[in-house]
Write a protein that holds these residues in place. Structure first.
Motif, short mmCIF file in Angstrom:
data_model
loop_
_atom_site.label_atom_id
_atom_site.label_comp_id
_atom_site.label_asym_id
_atom_site.label_seq_id
_atom_site.Cartn_x
_atom_site.Cartn_y
_atom_site.Cartn_z
N ILE A 34 0.86 -1.19 0.00
CA ILE A 34 0.00 0.00 0.00
C ILE A 34 0.89 1.23 0.00
CG2 ILE A 34 -1.80 1.22 1.27
CD1 ILE A 34 -2.25 -1.55 2.71
N SER A 35 0.57 2.18 -0.87
CA SER A 35 1.40 3.39 -0.94
C SER A 35 1.21 4.24 0.33
CB SER A 35 1.01 4.21 -2.16
OG SER A 35 -0.29 4.71 -1.98
N PRO A 36 2.21 5.04 0.68
CA PRO A 36 2.15 5.80 1.94
C PRO A 36 0.89 6.65 2.06
CG PRO A 36 4.34 5.97 1.00
CD PRO A 36 3.50 5.23 0.01
N GLU A 37 0.49 7.32 0.96
CA GLU A 37 -0.69 8.18 1.11
C GLU A 37 -1.95 7.36 1.37
OE1 GLU A 37 0.32 8.38 -3.40
OE2 GLU A 37 1.39 8.25 -1.50
N ASN A 38 -1.98 6.18 0.79
CA ASN A 38 -3.14 5.33 1.03
C ASN A 38 -3.14 4.75 2.44
OD1 ASN A 38 -4.51 5.66 -1.35
ND2 ASN A 38 -3.28 4.11 -2.41
N GLN A 39 -1.93 4.57 2.99
CA GLN A 39 -1.87 4.04 4.36
C GLN A 39 -2.59 4.93 5.34
OE1 GLN A 39 2.19 3.21 5.52
NE2 GLN A 39 2.59 2.24 3.56
N LYS A 40 -2.55 6.23 5.02
CA LYS A 40 -3.17 7.19 5.95
C LYS A 40 -4.69 7.05 5.94
CE LYS A 40 0.36 10.59 5.29
NZ LYS A 40 0.59 11.53 4.21
N ILE A 41 -5.26 6.77 4.78
CA ILE A 41 -6.72 6.86 4.70
C ILE A 41 -7.39 5.49 4.69
CG2 ILE A 41 -6.70 9.06 3.50
CD1 ILE A 41 -7.17 7.41 0.91
N ILE A 42 -6.57 4.45 4.76
CA ILE A 42 -7.15 3.12 4.54
C ILE A 42 -8.17 2.71 5.59
CG2 ILE A 42 -5.45 1.73 5.78
CD1 ILE A 42 -5.36 0.00 3.21
N PHE A 43 -8.02 3.30 6.81
CA PHE A 43 -8.99 2.94 7.86
C PHE A 43 -10.20 3.85 7.88
CE2 PHE A 43 -4.91 1.32 9.42
CZ PHE A 43 -5.26 0.00 9.62
N GLU A 44 -10.19 4.83 7.01
CA GLU A 44 -11.32 5.75 6.98
C GLU A 44 -12.53 5.05 6.38
OE1 GLU A 44 -11.04 9.68 6.64
OE2 GLU A 44 -9.42 9.44 8.10
N THR A 45 -13.68 5.50 6.79
CA THR A 45 -14.92 4.93 6.29
C THR A 45 -15.00 5.05 4.77
OG1 THR A 45 -15.79 6.05 8.21
CG2 THR A 45 -17.35 4.91 6.83
N PHE A 46 -15.52 4.06 4.14
CA PHE A 46 -15.80 4.03 2.70
C PHE A 46 -14.57 4.14 1.83
CE2 PHE A 46 -19.28 6.78 4.52
CZ PHE A 46 -20.06 5.72 4.85
N GLN A 47 -13.39 4.11 2.42
CA GLN A 47 -12.22 4.26 1.57
C GLN A 47 -11.77 2.91 1.05
OE1 GLN A 47 -10.71 6.58 0.22
NE2 GLN A 47 -11.18 8.46 1.34
N PRO B 32 -12.01 -6.23 -4.87
CA PRO B 32 -13.32 -6.70 -4.42
C PRO B 32 -13.57 -6.31 -2.97
CG PRO B 32 -11.76 -8.51 -4.55
CD PRO B 32 -11.05 -7.31 -5.09
N GLY B 33 -14.80 -6.14 -2.62
CA GLY B 33 -15.14 -5.81 -1.23
C GLY B 33 -15.78 -4.45 -1.13
N SER B 34 -16.39 -4.22 -0.04
CA SER B 34 -17.15 -2.99 0.12
C SER B 34 -16.29 -1.81 0.54
CB SER B 34 -18.22 -3.18 1.19
OG SER B 34 -17.59 -3.47 2.41
N GLY B 35 -15.07 -2.11 1.04
CA GLY B 35 -14.25 -1.02 1.56
C GLY B 35 -14.60 -0.73 3.00
N LEU B 36 -15.45 -1.58 3.54
CA LEU B 36 -15.89 -1.33 4.91
C LEU B 36 -15.11 -2.15 5.92
CD1 LEU B 36 -19.75 -1.07 4.72
CD2 LEU B 36 -18.10 0.69 5.35
N GLY B 37 -14.50 -3.24 5.43
CA GLY B 37 -13.86 -4.18 6.35
C GLY B 37 -12.91 -3.52 7.31
N LEU B 38 -11.99 -2.70 6.80
CA LEU B 38 -10.98 -2.12 7.67
C LEU B 38 -11.58 -1.08 8.61
CD1 LEU B 38 -7.92 -1.88 5.29
CD2 LEU B 38 -8.18 -3.31 7.32
N SER B 39 -12.56 -0.34 8.11
CA SER B 39 -13.10 0.66 9.03
C SER B 39 -13.93 0.01 10.12
CB SER B 39 -13.86 1.75 8.29
OG SER B 39 -14.73 1.21 7.37
N ILE B 40 -14.57 -1.11 9.78
CA ILE B 40 -15.26 -1.85 10.87
C ILE B 40 -14.23 -2.34 11.87
CG2 ILE B 40 -16.56 -3.93 11.39
CD1 ILE B 40 -18.02 -3.54 8.73
N ALA B 41 -13.13 -2.89 11.35
CA ALA B 41 -12.08 -3.38 12.24
C ALA B 41 -11.58 -2.28 13.14
CB ALA B 41 -10.92 -3.94 11.41
N LYS B 42 -11.37 -1.10 12.57
CA LYS B 42 -10.84 0.01 13.38
C LYS B 42 -11.81 0.37 14.50
CE LYS B 42 -9.38 4.82 13.08
NZ LYS B 42 -8.75 4.76 14.36
N ARG B 43 -13.09 0.36 14.18
CA ARG B 43 -14.05 0.73 15.21
C ARG B 43 -14.11 -0.30 16.33
NH1 ARG B 43 -14.75 3.73 11.39
NH2 ARG B 43 -15.84 5.75 11.44
#
Lengths: 76, 908
Positions: B839-852, B863-874
């Motif tokens: 993952i590129s550095p700029e993406n590392q910053k936003i990867i846990f953000e919702t819908f990213q 593939p995937g909704s993009g929600l997995g990581l933000s659910i994990a973070k929460r």
């Protein structure tokens, strides 16, 4: 407020103009014992400049009271 | 000639008419329908500038020096051009601070200084005396001329006749009565006299009409127009010299000096200040007045030179005083009614000046000279009296009588030796001394009380020495050697050639030295003398008037305590009960309902009361009066610090406001960003939903349309349908999950959980995925893992998300996932490492953000909704842990999270 500032600028310029026209050395150019239209040159000069300055003050105060350019709208 | 009694009848009839106009004007003002509230009346009232000096004296001056009479009227024209800048500012300041005279203006500007007010008053009164004497001279001479018709030259030595037989004495008394009746009938809180102004405007019309009538008569009836008069004059070398400047060195300098002098005088003569500033109804009237007033001056001057030449031609060789040509010419032409008109015109010019001038001076004498002394001596007794307004009126009436009597004395002893214009110029030079203090005061904050005082006194002393003392020599009161040899015979101290300066006429000479010293002292002393706190605050209020005029009621420098009843009785004593009640009611309107019941007056009301009093008795007197009922604590360093503090607070508030605005701005930005993300999310989710549904549907259609499809393929298709349905379910439950967590509706089941167990469970759940992609998984877990407190299912969900994420980004068959669990002192850390794309550095910053979702154009959407990581973070956030990623493009990523060990109880 812009109108006020503009007016102040114009009037200050008129003050300077009057100061120059009424003082030495400009006035000394007309200090000759000649008559124009039957009137002494110096006398005619002073009164003409005086009248013109008054007229310009009148124009400056009346123009300045409304913003310039307002009269011409783009609507045609 | 018309009988004397008829002329007197006209004179008195004219004065009666003036009274009628003044009475009507006052009456209309009381009804609230002002007759003077328009620019034309205002401009006409400014023409009080034209006095007997203009009416009689100009012709005399023209007969002696040609155009030498004109600078006095050109100066005001130039001032008028600057009026918008200077006069408007003075008017605004005076209105805001309720200033009623020049003395008050200067005193108020330099810290409400009584000394300064007193000095200005003394200069003004002494300076104006010659001017009043000029008017008396003009009226009495014109009266005597008319009386002694057909004799044109009267040779009376006024000093010889006892004053009880001197007409001028009675004229002075009459004028005093006029002034008292016009100007001090009752005490005005603002010192505005509408009736008076109406009468003055009328007088201006009369004197202009009279002079023009005379001019037209001489020029067009006696002679044949301008050209005729001037042509006749060219025949005489004596007259021809009037066409040009005087042939002497310094003629041009004098011309310029007079213009400069009259520029100042038209602003600072007490009567001009009265009509221009104090009686001004509306600032906007300046707009028209600044060209109408010069126009008036031009009109009244057009015929001066022709009349002067006409007089000189007519009275060649006789001893007629040129100052009387205006009257003697129509008399010589036997045009009696015109002579009467001119006589009335002269009276109107002189009375207008005397009335306004004495009213203005009496205000100064009362407010800035007498009251301060009385207040200082008897402040306690005065504050208790209920009839201060009567005392004020009496003081003013006596001041008027005093001024006129001194003026008469001047005329009697000195005035008769001087031409009219020279007398007036002495007064001009006196009031010009106010220029540095006033002009400096409104444009330069640094000018101090001491500077203004030193400058004024220096200028005044020079004025006395160079102009007044020589006139005393003329009257025989000082030895003549003073002028010819200088004081004590020192040549450098000769009053007309001070320090050896030659080539100027006495007036220019006096102006040069007095204003030079005055300005020099003002600036120099100011710079070497720090202003006090109150000088500082007044300076700011004056110089920045257009910024401060909204908030004047708050006195910056009043830290005292007073009771409302005390202040009320003070106001009643000075203003009278009715006006005091009105003023207090007006103040109460802006306050709370229960203001009436409070006893202790707040600073605002003290300031308001002081300002009201200032209108009636001047700012410095008002200050003393108010302080007699206020226990004012002297302004110490603490108060100054307080004031500074207030200023600082204001600045701080504005900074806070700025910060809040910035926060709002960024919040708004954030909201916009979230909105955009939500749109992205919806399109992602719908896309993700549509893909499995499309394949499920098409496969189901195939199965439906081909009942004879072979069992193997049927089984394959059904397998895909099941797989896709599972994916769909997972996706939907993820969205639901996320929504639940976001809205706080999740019921957390917190128990003691074993992290090893959680990793195992997650691996089982993702087993199929791992096998499908043929990824190797290594797990490193220590033997002893302490239990943590948490929600088992949710933690499994985190692990599943991380593992499936790792699988997703691994290459098929080559992928390797490393799961490690480490036990720290206070927490457990779990790493999930893959060897995927990274993952590129700029993406590392936003990867846990919702819908990213990490976008990668070459690979399309993962593939995937993009929600997995933000659910994990929460979920991790809920467990008070941290989740982060370290990654390098092309070399894989490591997702890590920590869960704290339960050393102390959580506040769940």
């Amino acid at each position: 407020m812009t109108g006020d500032k503009e007016k102040a600028r114009r009037l200050t310029a008129l003050f300077l103009l009057g100061s120059v026209l009424f003082s030495y050395p400009v006035i000394s150019l007309f200090n000759l014992p000649a008559l124009v239209w039957g009137v002494p040159l110096l006398y005619a000069y002073v009164f003409c400049v005086w009248a013109v300055i008054i007229l310009l003050i009148a124009l400056a105060t009346h123009k300045g009271s409304r913003p310039v350019g307002n009269r011409f709208s783009d609507r045609g | 000639m018309i009988a004397t009694w008829i002329i007197l009848l006209f004179a008195f009839g004219y004065v009666a008419l003036l009274f009628a106009i003044a009475y009507y004007g006052d009456k209309r003002a009381d009804m609230g329908k002002s007759i003077i509230s328009n620019p034309y009346i205002y401009a006409l009232s400014l023409a009080v500038y034209c006095t007997a000096w203009t009416f009689y004296g100009s012709v005399g001056r023209a007969a002696r020096t040609g155009l030498g009479f004109l600078p006095i009227y050109i100066g005001p024209t130039l001032t008028a051009a600057l009026g918008w800048l200077v006069l408007r500012k003075i008017i605004r300041i005076s209105k805001v601070h309720r200033i009623t005279s020049i003395a008050d203006f200067i005193a108020s500007r330099y810290g409400k200084s009584m000394t300064l007010g007193g000095v200005v008053t003394i200069i003004a009164v002494l300076g104006i005396i010659p001017y009043i004497s000029l008017q008396l001279k003009a009226i009495s001479t014109s009266y005597l001329l008319i009386k002694h018709y057909p004799q044109f030259a009267i040779d009376v030595n006024f000093a010889q006749i006892p004053f009880l037989k001197d007409t001028a004495f009675y004229i002075a008394l009459l004028l005093a009565v006029f002034a008292i009746l016009f100007g001090t009938r009752h005490l005005e809180a603002t010192e505005r006299h509408e009736g008076l102004v109406a009468a003055i405007a009328f007088e201006s019309v009369v004197k202009l009409a009279a002079f023009i009538a005379l001019g037209v008569f001489i020029t067009y009836i006696v002679y044949d127009g301008f050209a005729d008069i001037f042509r006749k004059a060219t025949d005489s070398p004596e007259l021809k010299r009037l066409f040009v400047f005087e042939d002497r060195p310094g003629a041009f300098i004098d011309w310029g000096m007079y213009i400069f002098l009259s520029m100042l005088a038209v602003m600072f003569l007490p009567r001009q200040f009265q009509v221009t500033v104090v009686e001004n109804v509306n600032e906007e009237h300046l707009n028209k007045a600044i060209w109408l007033f010069p126009l008036y001056l031009l009109a009244i001057n057009i015929f001066v030179l022709p009349v002067a030449i006409g007089g000189l031609l007519h009275f060649t060789g006789s001893v007629v005083d040129a100052d009387t040509f205006v009257l003697t010419l129509p008399m010589a032409e036997h045009s009696q009614w015109l002579a009467v008109l001119v006589f009335i015109g002269g009276i109107s010019a002189a009375t207008g000046m005397v009335i306004v001038e004495t009213v203005a001076l009496s205000t100064m004498i009362c407010n800035d000279l007498v009251m301060p002394v009385l207040l200082r001596r008897f402040s306690r007794q005065l504050a208790k009296r209920s009839d201060i307004s009567n005392i004020l009126i009496v003081i003013r009436r006596f001041s008027i009588i005093l001024v006129l009597l001194v003026g008469y004395t001047h005329f009697h002893l000195i005035g008769e030796f001087y031409p009219l214009v020279s007398l007036g110029l002495i007064s001009f030079a006196a009031v010009a001394q106010f220029a540095p203090a006033i002009l400096g005061g409104i444009f330069w904050k640094r000018g101090t009380r001491l500077g203004a005082l030193t400058g004024l006194i220096a200028g005044f002393v020079i004025w006395l020495y160079t102009l007044v003392f020589p006139s005393l020599v003329q009257a025989g009161l000082l030895p003549p050697g003073f002028v010819s040899h200088g004081l004590f015979g020192v040549t450098l101290l000769k009053p007309f050639q001070l320090f050896g300066l030659e080539g100027f006429d006495p007036i220019s000479h006096a102006i040069f030295w007095s204003l030079l010293l005055n300005t020099g002292c003002y600036i120099g002393v100011s710079l070497f003398n720090a202003p006090t706190a109150i000088e500082h605050s007044q300076a700011a209020l004056f110089v920045d008037i257009f910024r401060y005029s909204g908030e004047i009621e708050r006195p910056a420098f009043w830290r005292g305590r007073a009771t409302i009843p005390d202040l009320r009785s003070l106001l009643e004593a000075v203003l009278g009960k009715q006006r005091a009640d009105e003023a207090i009611a007006a103040y109460a309107k802006g306050q709370d309902k229960d203001w009436e019941r409070t006893v202790e007056a707040e600073a605002g009301f003290v300031g308001y009361a002081e300002k009201l009093l200032a209108g009636a008795i001047g700012s410095s007197s008002a200050r003393v009066m108010v302080s007699s009922v206020v226990k004012e604590e002297p302004l110490g360093i603490d108060e100054v610090m307080d004031i500074l503090d207030e200023t600082r607070q204001v600045i701080m508030y504005s900074r806070e406001l700025e910060r809040a605005t910035n926060e709002l701005k960024s919040a708004n930005e954030r909201l916009k960003e979230l909105d955009r993300l939500k749109d992205d999310f919806i399109s992602t989710v719908t896309h993700e939903l549509r893909t499995p549904i499309t394949s499920i549907r098409s496969l189901a259609e195939i199965l439906y349309d081909n009942p004879d499809i072979d069992i193997l393929r049927r089984k394959h298709f059904s397998g895909i349908i099941i797989h896709e349905s599972e994916r769909l379910t997972r996706l939907i439950s993820q969205v639901l999950d996320f929504q639940k967590i976001e809205s706080g509706k999740v019921e957390w089941q917190v128990t003691n959980v074993d992290m090893t167990n959680i990793i195992d469970e997650a691996l089982i759940a993702t087993d199929r995925m791992i096998k499908d992609k043929n990824v190797t998984v290594d797990v490193h877990v220590p033997d002893q893992v302490p239990l943590v407190e948490g929600d088992q299912d949710r933690l499994i969900q985190v692990m599943v998300n991380l593992i499936s994420n790792a699988v997703k980004f691994c290459e098929k068959d080559e992928g390797a996932i490393d799961i490690a669990l480490m036990v720290g002192e206070d927490r457990i850390q779990v790493d999930v490492k893959d060897n995927g794309i990274g993952i590129s550095p700029e993406n590392q910053k936003i990867i846990f953000e919702t819908f990213q979702q990490v976008r990668d154009t070459s690979r399309g959407r993962p593939p995937g909704s993009g929600l997995g990581l933000s659910i994990a973070k929460r979920i991790i956030d809920f467990h008070h842990g941290h989740i982060w990623v370290t990654s390098e493009l092309g070399k894989g990523s490591t997702f890590s999270f920590t869960i704290p060990l339960p050393k102390e109880k959580w506040a769940l």
